[in-house]
Each structure stands twice: as structure tokens, then as C-alpha cells.
Design a protein around this motif. Structure first.
Motif, PDB file in Angstrom:
ATOM      1  N   LEU A 222      -3.466  -2.706   2.169  1.00  0.00           N
ATOM      2  CA  LEU A 222      -2.685  -1.835   1.295  1.00  0.00           C
ATOM      3  C   LEU A 222      -2.266  -2.669   0.096  1.00  0.00           C
ATOM      4  O   LEU A 222      -1.709  -3.761   0.260  1.00  0.00           O
ATOM      5  CB  LEU A 222      -1.430  -1.327   2.014  1.00  0.00           C
ATOM      6  CG  LEU A 222      -1.670  -0.295   3.104  1.00  0.00           C
ATOM      7  CD1 LEU A 222      -1.932  -0.976   4.429  1.00  0.00           C
ATOM      8  CD2 LEU A 222      -0.483   0.628   3.203  1.00  0.00           C
ATOM      9  N   TYR A 223      -2.550  -2.171  -1.093  1.00  0.00           N
ATOM     10  CA  TYR A 223      -2.252  -2.924  -2.308  1.00  0.00           C
ATOM     11  C   TYR A 223      -1.009  -2.384  -2.988  1.00  0.00           C
ATOM     12  O   TYR A 223      -0.811  -1.174  -3.093  1.00  0.00           O
ATOM     13  CB  TYR A 223      -3.443  -2.855  -3.278  1.00  0.00           C
ATOM     14  CG  TYR A 223      -4.718  -3.404  -2.698  1.00  0.00           C
ATOM     15  CD1 TYR A 223      -4.771  -4.695  -2.189  1.00  0.00           C
ATOM     16  CD2 TYR A 223      -5.864  -2.636  -2.642  1.00  0.00           C
ATOM     17  CE1 TYR A 223      -5.936  -5.209  -1.649  1.00  0.00           C
ATOM     18  CE2 TYR A 223      -7.042  -3.142  -2.098  1.00  0.00           C
ATOM     19  CZ  TYR A 223      -7.066  -4.426  -1.614  1.00  0.00           C
ATOM     20  OH  TYR A 223      -8.224  -4.924  -1.075  1.00  0.00           O
ATOM     21  N   ARG A 224      -0.198  -3.314  -3.480  1.00  0.00           N
ATOM     22  CA  ARG A 224       0.989  -2.948  -4.256  1.00  0.00           C
ATOM     23  C   ARG A 224       0.563  -2.640  -5.683  1.00  0.00           C
ATOM     24  O   ARG A 224      -0.428  -3.185  -6.165  1.00  0.00           O
ATOM     25  CB  ARG A 224       2.000  -4.098  -4.285  1.00  0.00           C
ATOM     26  CG  ARG A 224       2.599  -4.368  -2.928  1.00  0.00           C
ATOM     27  CD  ARG A 224       3.542  -5.543  -2.955  1.00  0.00           C
ATOM     28  NE  ARG A 224       2.767  -6.781  -2.993  1.00  0.00           N
ATOM     29  CZ  ARG A 224       3.101  -7.858  -3.684  1.00  0.00           C
ATOM     30  NH1 ARG A 224       4.188  -7.878  -4.398  1.00  0.00           N
ATOM     31  NH2 ARG A 224       2.345  -8.926  -3.653  1.00  0.00           N
ATOM     32  N   PRO A 225       1.309  -1.769  -6.376  1.00  0.00           N
ATOM     33  CA  PRO A 225       0.964  -1.505  -7.777  1.00  0.00           C
ATOM     34  C   PRO A 225       1.208  -2.748  -8.629  1.00  0.00           C
ATOM     35  O   PRO A 225       2.101  -3.546  -8.347  1.00  0.00           O
ATOM     36  CB  PRO A 225       1.916  -0.383  -8.189  1.00  0.00           C
ATOM     37  CG  PRO A 225       2.998  -0.384  -7.171  1.00  0.00           C
ATOM     38  CD  PRO A 225       2.457  -1.007  -5.916  1.00  0.00           C
TER      39      PRO A 225
ATOM     40  N   CYS B 106      -0.473   4.208  -1.821  1.00  0.00           N
ATOM     41  CA  CYS B 106      -1.021   2.855  -1.999  1.00  0.00           C
ATOM     42  C   CYS B 106      -2.538   2.883  -2.096  1.00  0.00           C
ATOM     43  O   CYS B 106      -3.195   3.527  -1.286  1.00  0.00           O
ATOM     44  CB  CYS B 106      -0.663   1.971  -0.803  1.00  0.00           C
ATOM     45  SG  CYS B 106       1.033   1.471  -0.723  1.00  0.00           S
TER      46      CYS B 106
ATOM     47  N   LEU C 191       7.693   1.865   1.751  1.00  0.00           N
ATOM     48  CA  LEU C 191       6.246   1.840   1.558  1.00  0.00           C
ATOM     49  C   LEU C 191       5.689   3.256   1.670  1.00  0.00           C
ATOM     50  O   LEU C 191       5.849   3.913   2.690  1.00  0.00           O
ATOM     51  CB  LEU C 191       5.574   0.934   2.598  1.00  0.00           C
ATOM     52  CG  LEU C 191       4.050   0.847   2.535  1.00  0.00           C
ATOM     53  CD1 LEU C 191       3.592   0.265   1.205  1.00  0.00           C
ATOM     54  CD2 LEU C 191       3.523   0.014   3.688  1.00  0.00           C
TER      55      LEU C 191
ATOM     56  N   TYR D 274      -0.480  -5.676   4.931  1.00  0.00           N
ATOM     57  CA  TYR D 274       0.303  -5.450   3.717  1.00  0.00           C
ATOM     58  C   TYR D 274       1.140  -6.696   3.491  1.00  0.00           C
ATOM     59  O   TYR D 274       1.568  -7.346   4.452  1.00  0.00           O
ATOM     60  CB  TYR D 274       1.213  -4.231   3.876  1.00  0.00           C
ATOM     61  CG  TYR D 274       2.051  -3.935   2.661  1.00  0.00           C
ATOM     62  CD1 TYR D 274       1.482  -3.399   1.512  1.00  0.00           C
ATOM     63  CD2 TYR D 274       3.417  -4.196   2.654  1.00  0.00           C
ATOM     64  CE1 TYR D 274       2.239  -3.126   0.394  1.00  0.00           C
ATOM     65  CE2 TYR D 274       4.183  -3.925   1.535  1.00  0.00           C
ATOM     66  CZ  TYR D 274       3.599  -3.383   0.412  1.00  0.00           C
ATOM     67  OH  TYR D 274       4.360  -3.118  -0.704  1.00  0.00           O
TER      68      TYR D 274
END
Length: 109
Positions: free
Chosen positions: A81-84, A56, A51, A16
Motif C-alpha cells: 500500500l503506497y502513501r500519497p 491507497c 488508513l 504498509y
């Protein structure tokens, strides 16, 4: 480094990143562990304040996985894990193109 006991464990990485910091955690999981379970087992939620690992989007080596709660991990997977997105990339390109068009229009006058 979290791990699950067993001789046939699979080694995966959970990653992440924010603009300020990156996390890369190696975790050993049992065969059949899903991507979501591996993320929870990694303990990344405890290391990154705020988080929400259940919300995610997840991916493997840059490819989004839509069924992360059902897909089992494979040896060596790099679970991301991708952030918006804060703004739609298409909208950013449109705004940039509009700005360039305005500059050229002014230059022609």
C-alpha cells in the motif's frame, strides 16, 4: 493472522510503512481473490489508524498495479500500500538543481 478456509488457499503478504512504523501481515486467501480484497481481508485497516485502504494505490513488489480491484492475487505476492506523495519528485529535483545553480553563480562572482 487472518485466513480463509480451504485447502487451495494462497499465502500473500500485505505491507504498509510510515516513517515511524512498518506493518507486514501474512494472509491466506482463496484463489481468485483480488488485490483489494486481500488488503481488506488482512485487517490492516484496523491496525493503522486513518488508513483508507480503498484509496491507497497498490503495488506488487514495487510495481504499481492500476487495476487492483480486478487483478487476482498469486501465491507469494507482496501487496504494498503506497502513501500519497507530499511533493512531486520532479519538483524536488528542480528545486535542488536551482539551489546548486545559485551556489555556483555566487561562487563565480
Amino acid at each position: 493472522m487472518p485466513s480463509v478456509s480451504g485447502p487451495n488457499n494462497l499465502r500473500v503478504e500485505v505491507v504498509y510503512a510510515t516513517a515511524e512504523q512498518q506493518w507486514l501481515l501474512a494472509v491466506d486467501v482463496a484463489p481468485g481473490t483480488t488485490l483489494r480484497e486481500a488488503v481488506r481481508l488482512s485487517g490492516i485497516a484496523e491496525q493503522v489508524p486513518g488508513l483508507d485502504v480503498d484509496a491507497c494505490p497498490l503495488g506488487i513488489f514495487g510495481k504499481v498495479v492500476n487495476e487492483a480491484a480486478q487483478q487476482a492475487v498469486a501465491e507469494g505476492d507482496r501487496i504494498e500500500l503506497y502513501r500519497p506523495l507530499l511533493i512531486d519528485p520532479k519538483e524536488v529535483r528542480k528545486q535542488r538543481a536551482d539551489k546548486v545553480a545559485r551556489v555556483f553563480k555566487k561562487a563565480k562572482r
